[in-house]
Scaffold this active site. Structure first.
Site, PDB file in Angstrom:
ATOM      1  N   GLU A   1      -0.797  -9.153 -11.805  1.00  0.00           N
ATOM      2  CA  GLU A   1      -0.737 -10.616 -11.703  1.00  0.00           C
ATOM      3  C   GLU A   1      -0.131 -11.228 -12.966  1.00  0.00           C
ATOM      4  O   GLU A   1       0.648 -12.179 -12.886  1.00  0.00           O
ATOM      5  CB  GLU A   1      -2.130 -11.197 -11.447  1.00  0.00           C
TER       6      GLU A   1
ATOM      7  N   THR B   1      -9.368  -0.487 -10.666  1.00  0.00           N
ATOM      8  CA  THR B   1      -8.382  -1.173  -9.814  1.00  0.00           C
ATOM      9  C   THR B   1      -8.287  -2.668 -10.114  1.00  0.00           C
ATOM     10  O   THR B   1      -7.170  -3.200 -10.207  1.00  0.00           O
ATOM     11  CB  THR B   1      -8.691  -0.912  -8.331  1.00  0.00           C
TER      12      THR B   1
ATOM     13  N   HIS C   1      -3.758   1.881  -5.361  1.00  0.00           N
ATOM     14  CA  HIS C   1      -4.003   2.484  -6.674  1.00  0.00           C
ATOM     15  C   HIS C   1      -3.795   3.973  -6.474  1.00  0.00           C
ATOM     16  O   HIS C   1      -4.590   4.636  -5.805  1.00  0.00           O
ATOM     17  CB  HIS C   1      -5.427   2.157  -7.137  1.00  0.00           C
TER      18      HIS C   1
END
Length: 155
Positions: A44, A36, A70
């Site tokens: 990002e 994750t 996730h």
């Protein structure tokens, strides 16, 4: 910073290697699947790529909030692609919708926020913080160990 338009998009792709698996860098008890934190890294980077062309020289944008789910496991050897879209902008604060996909399905969705920063100002604040921490340690009689310098010459 130039005005960032709502709808600006960015992407980021990476090949999942052993170093990206939860079982390799977190805990061996975990299954050998894309971790994750690595999915968040891709999201990002996609967000940063969405706004890169709107940053002025000496500016960057740091992440301040991440809320993701996730949804599916990805094995090593597959490509992961993350996408980000600007959905809000207020001054230096930017909001994104993010998603990640492996070669067969959507593996993650969520939101992300970033704030535009002046790199010189941030550098001065970090140096002041390092100095304050060093002085506090010395006042307590603790041994002060300097962190090794990074590529910029700063720890």
């Amino acid at each position: 910073m130039k005005d960032v338009p709502i709808g600006a998009k960015g992407s980021y792709a990476m090949l999942v290697g052993p170093q990206h698996l939860a079982s390799q860098f977190k805990d061996a008890i975990l299954p050998p699947v894309f971790a994750t934190p690595m999915m968040v890294l891709a999201m990002e980077n996609a967000a940063l790529n969405a706004i890169r062309e709107y940053l002025e020289p000496g500016e960057s944008a740091v992440g301040t909030k991440v809320e993701v789910s996730h949804l599916a496991a990805t094995p090593a050897g597959q490509w992961v692609r993350a996408e980000a879209e600007v959905v809000g902008s207020e001054g230096r604060h930017l909001a994104f919708r993010v998603a990640a996909f492996d070669e067969t399905e959507t593996i993650g969705t969520g939101t992300h926020e970033r704030v535009v920063v002046d790199l010189d100002r941030t550098g001065r604040r970090l140096e002041a913080k390092r100095r304050e921490a060093r002085e506090a340690k010395e006042a307590r009689g603790a041994t002060v160990v300097e962190a090794p310098a990074g590529p910029s010459g700063r720890p």
